[in-house]
Scaffold this active site. Structure first.
Site, PDB file in Angstrom:
ATOM      1  CE1 TYR A  21       6.535   6.612  11.638  1.00  0.00           C
ATOM      2  CE2 TYR A  21       6.711   9.180  11.810  1.00  0.00           C
ATOM      3  CZ  TYR A  21       6.772   7.887  11.123  1.00  0.00           C
ATOM      4  OH  TYR A  21       6.584   7.914   9.589  1.00  0.00           O
ATOM      5  CB  ILE A  67       3.577  11.218   1.910  1.00  0.00           C
ATOM      6  CG1 ILE A  67       4.989  11.632   1.721  1.00  0.00           C
ATOM      7  CG2 ILE A  67       3.183  10.598   0.407  1.00  0.00           C
ATOM      8  CD1 ILE A  67       5.140  12.904   1.010  1.00  0.00           C
ATOM      9  NE  ARG A 124      -1.996  -1.164   3.743  1.00  0.00           N
ATOM     10  CZ  ARG A 124      -1.928  -0.241   5.061  1.00  0.00           C
ATOM     11  NH1 ARG A 124      -2.611   0.890   4.772  1.00  0.00           N
ATOM     12  NH2 ARG A 124      -1.241  -0.820   6.211  1.00  0.00           N
ATOM     13  CE  LYS A 162       9.570   5.807   9.836  1.00  0.00           C
ATOM     14  NZ  LYS A 162       9.975   5.084   8.899  1.00  0.00           N
ATOM     15  CG  ASN A 214       7.745   1.677   2.261  1.00  0.00           C
ATOM     16  OD1 ASN A 214       7.826   2.915   2.117  1.00  0.00           O
ATOM     17  ND2 ASN A 214       6.792   0.876   2.393  1.00  0.00           N
ATOM     18  CB  SER A 254       9.610  10.232   9.142  1.00  0.00           C
ATOM     19  OG  SER A 254       8.684  11.283   9.361  1.00  0.00           O
ATOM     20  CG  ASP A 278       5.624  -8.243  12.849  1.00  0.00           C
ATOM     21  OD1 ASP A 278       6.308  -7.290  12.529  1.00  0.00           O
ATOM     22  OD2 ASP A 278       4.918  -8.429  13.755  1.00  0.00           O
ATOM     23  CB  VAL A 279       9.672  -5.826   9.057  1.00  0.00           C
ATOM     24  CG1 VAL A 279       9.287  -5.953   7.709  1.00  0.00           C
ATOM     25  CG2 VAL A 279       8.974  -4.480   9.780  1.00  0.00           C
TER      26      VAL A 279
HETATM   27  P1  NAP Z   1       0.912   2.698   5.045  1.00  0.00           P
HETATM   28  O1  NAP Z   1      -0.087   3.365   3.681  1.00  0.00           O
HETATM   29  O2  NAP Z   1       0.329   2.519   6.429  1.00  0.00           O
HETATM   30  O3  NAP Z   1       1.551   1.161   4.754  1.00  0.00           O
HETATM   31  C1  NAP Z   1       2.596   0.577   5.561  1.00  0.00           C
HETATM   32  C2  NAP Z   1       2.969  -0.800   4.798  1.00  0.00           C
HETATM   33  O4  NAP Z   1       3.799  -1.169   5.815  1.00  0.00           O
HETATM   34  C3  NAP Z   1       1.877  -1.632   4.542  1.00  0.00           C
HETATM   35  O5  NAP Z   1       2.399  -2.253   3.371  1.00  0.00           O
HETATM   36  C4  NAP Z   1       1.987  -2.512   5.762  1.00  0.00           C
HETATM   37  O6  NAP Z   1       1.297  -3.831   5.403  1.00  0.00           O
HETATM   38  C5  NAP Z   1       3.209  -2.402   6.070  1.00  0.00           C
HETATM   39  N1  NAP Z   1       3.759  -2.804   7.394  1.00  0.00           N
HETATM   40  C6  NAP Z   1       3.309  -2.031   8.479  1.00  0.00           C
HETATM   41  N2  NAP Z   1       3.760  -2.897   9.707  1.00  0.00           N
HETATM   42  C7  NAP Z   1       4.273  -3.679   9.191  1.00  0.00           C
HETATM   43  C8  NAP Z   1       5.071  -5.035   9.931  1.00  0.00           C
HETATM   44  N3  NAP Z   1       5.348  -5.032  11.203  1.00  0.00           N
HETATM   45  N4  NAP Z   1       5.732  -5.741   9.143  1.00  0.00           N
HETATM   46  C9  NAP Z   1       5.571  -5.692   7.766  1.00  0.00           C
HETATM   47  N5  NAP Z   1       5.215  -4.890   7.118  1.00  0.00           N
HETATM   48  C10 NAP Z   1       4.321  -3.965   7.937  1.00  0.00           C
HETATM   49  O7  NAP Z   1       2.257   3.612   5.296  1.00  0.00           O
HETATM   50  P2  NAP Z   1       3.007   4.682   4.490  1.00  0.00           P
HETATM   51  O8  NAP Z   1       2.138   5.997   4.612  1.00  0.00           O
HETATM   52  O9  NAP Z   1       2.962   4.289   2.712  1.00  0.00           O
HETATM   53  O10 NAP Z   1       4.510   4.883   4.961  1.00  0.00           O
HETATM   54  C11 NAP Z   1       5.615   4.158   4.461  1.00  0.00           C
HETATM   55  C12 NAP Z   1       6.756   4.536   4.839  1.00  0.00           C
HETATM   56  O11 NAP Z   1       6.896   5.665   4.863  1.00  0.00           O
HETATM   57  C13 NAP Z   1       6.677   4.099   6.544  1.00  0.00           C
HETATM   58  O12 NAP Z   1       7.721   3.791   6.845  1.00  0.00           O
HETATM   59  C14 NAP Z   1       6.489   5.426   7.171  1.00  0.00           C
HETATM   60  O13 NAP Z   1       6.902   5.719   8.395  1.00  0.00           O
HETATM   61  C15 NAP Z   1       7.107   6.425   5.949  1.00  0.00           C
HETATM   62  N6  NAP Z   1       6.417   7.809   6.158  1.00  0.00           N
HETATM   63  C16 NAP Z   1       5.154   8.100   5.654  1.00  0.00           C
HETATM   64  C17 NAP Z   1       4.833   9.465   5.754  1.00  0.00           C
HETATM   65  C18 NAP Z   1       3.423   9.833   5.250  1.00  0.00           C
HETATM   66  O14 NAP Z   1       3.125  10.879   5.401  1.00  0.00           O
HETATM   67  N7  NAP Z   1       2.651   8.989   4.862  1.00  0.00           N
HETATM   68  C19 NAP Z   1       5.792  10.277   6.135  1.00  0.00           C
HETATM   69  C20 NAP Z   1       7.318  10.176   6.320  1.00  0.00           C
HETATM   70  C21 NAP Z   1       7.618   8.952   6.338  1.00  0.00           C
HETATM   71  P3  NAP Z   1      -0.009  -4.145   5.502  1.00  0.00           P
HETATM   72  O15 NAP Z   1      -0.605  -3.455   3.979  1.00  0.00           O
HETATM   73  O16 NAP Z   1      -0.216  -5.682   5.410  1.00  0.00           O
HETATM   74  O17 NAP Z   1      -0.688  -3.463   6.676  1.00  0.00           O
END
Ligand code: NAP
Length: 248
Positions: free
Chosen positions: A156, A189, A15, A160, A91, A143, A64-65
Site C-alpha cells: 500500500y 480518516i 463511499r 501511494k 481516489n 496517503s 475496475d480501475v
Molecule cells: P473506502 O471507504 O474503502 O472506499 C473505497 C472506494 O474505492 C469505493 O468507492 C470503492 O468502490 C472504490 N474502489 C476500490 N477498489 C476499486 C477498484 N479496483 N476499481 C474501482 N473502484 C474501486 O476508502 P476511503 O477510506 O474512502 O479511501 C479513499 C481513498 O483515500 C483511497 O485511495 C485510500 O487509499 C485513500 N486514503 C484513505 C485513508 C483513510 O484513512 N481512510 C487515509 C489515506 C488515504 P465500491 O464502493 O464499489 O467498493
C-alpha cells in the site's frame, strides 16, 4: 469555490472520502459529477441521489480501475456523454495489510494495480481531452503511509509513494497545456477502510496525531476541491497533507 459548468469524475466516489469529494463538487455548483465504483451498487446509487439533491447531473460508472482498457473507455464515455472533462480525481484505492514476509504476489499486484496503475491509466486517457481543451485539473489521493511508511503496509505504501512520483512527473509534462496535477495526502480518516482497526491500534495511532482525532472525509474533500479549482491556479506538483499533524 465555484465549479459552475464543470464536468468532474471522481473514482471510488460511491463511499467514504470519494463520496464526500463528489458531494463537495456538486454543492460547489459542478454541472456534472460522475462517480466510479467497483461493485457496491447500493452505495453508488445512494451517492447519485445525494449528487442530484445538491443540483448536479450525476452518473455512476461501474469499472475496475486496475483494468487499463476499462479506464480508457470510461474517460472516452464521459467526454462523449458530457462534452468535456474538467476535473479528474483519482481516489479509488484499497489496502491488503500484512507483514512483508507474508505478502502474496497477488495482493501486491492488486494494490499496485488499483492504487497506482489505475491512476496512471486514467491520467493517460484524460490527458488527451484535457490537452485539447487546454485546461484541466487532476488530483490524486495518496496517503500519509506513502510518505512515512507503515508496518504491515509495504505494498500500500509503495503504491501511494508511487502516486506522488506520478503526480510530480505528470504535473511537469502537462503544465504547458494549462493542466495542473496535484495530490492530497490524508492521514487517518474515519471511513470503511479504517473501521476494522482494533481499539488498541486505533488508540496507538491517535497518540501519533497532534490534533488528537481522526479526520473526517469532508476535511479531505475540502483540500481536493481547493486543488481542483481556481483558488489554486498557481499550484501544481504539490502534495497537500490533511493529516492532523501526523506527519510534517
Ligand atoms: P473506502 O471507504 O474503502 O472506499 C473505497 C472506494 O474505492 C469505493 O468507492 C470503492 O468502490 C472504490 N474502489 C476500490 N477498489 C476499486 C477498484 N479496483 N476499481 C474501482 N473502484 C474501486 O476508502 P476511503 O477510506 O474512502 O479511501 C479513499 C481513498 O483515500 C483511497 O485511495 C485510500 O487509499 C485513500 N486514503 C484513505 C485513508 C483513510 O484513512 N481512510 C487515509 C489515506 C488515504 P465500491 O464502493 O464499489 O467498493
Amino acid at each position: 469555490m465555484s465549479f459552475k459548468d464543470k464536468v468532474v469524475l471522481v473514482t471510488g466516489g460511491s463511499r467514504g472520502i470519494g463520496r464526500s469529494i463528489a458531494v463537495g463538487f456538486a454543492k460547489a455548483g459542478a454541472s456534472t459529477v460522475v462517480i466510479s465504483y467497483a461493485g457496491n451498487e447500493a452505495a453508488a446509487q445512494e451517492t447519485v441521489g445525494l449528487l442530484q439533491a445538491a443540483g448536479a447531473k450525476a452518473e455512476a460508472l461501474k469499472f475496475d480501475v486496475s483494468d487499463a482498457i476499462a479506464c480508457a473507455n470510461a474517460i472516452e464515455g464521459v467526454v462523449k456523454t458530457h462534452g468535456r472533462l474538467d476535473v479528474l480525481v483519482n481516489n479509488a484505492g484499497m489496502a491488503v495489510d500484512g507483514l512483508v514476509m507474508r505478502v502474496k504476489d497477488d495482493d501486491w499486484d492488486k494494490q499496485l494495480d488499483t492504487n497506482l496503475k489505475g491512476a496512471f491509466a486514467l491520467i493517460r486517457a484524460a490527458s488527451r481531452p484535457m490537452m485539447k481543451q487546454r485546461s484541466g485539473a487532476i488530483v490524486n489521493v495518496t496517503s500519509v503511509v506513502g510518505e512515512m511508511g507503515n508496518v504491515g503496509q509495504a505494498a500500500y505504501s509503495a503504491s501511494k509513494a508511487g502516486l506522488i512520483g506520478l503526480t510530480k512527473s505528470v504535473a511537469r509534462e502537462l503544465s504547458s497545456r494549462n493542466i495542473r496535477v496535484n495530490a492530497v495526502s490524508p492521514g487517518f480518516i474515519g471511513t470503511d477502510m479504517t473501521s476494522h482497526l482494533s481499539d488498541e491500534l486505533r488508540q496507538k495511532m491517535l497518540e501519533g496525531i497532534p490534533l488528537g482525532r481522526l479526520g473526517n472525509p469532508e476535511e479531505v474533500a475540502q483540500a481536493v476541491l481547493f486543488l481542483s479549482g481556481d483558488a489554486s491556479s498557481y499550484i501544481t506538483g504539490e502534495v497537500l497533507r490533511v493529516n492532523g499533524g501526523m506527519y510534517m
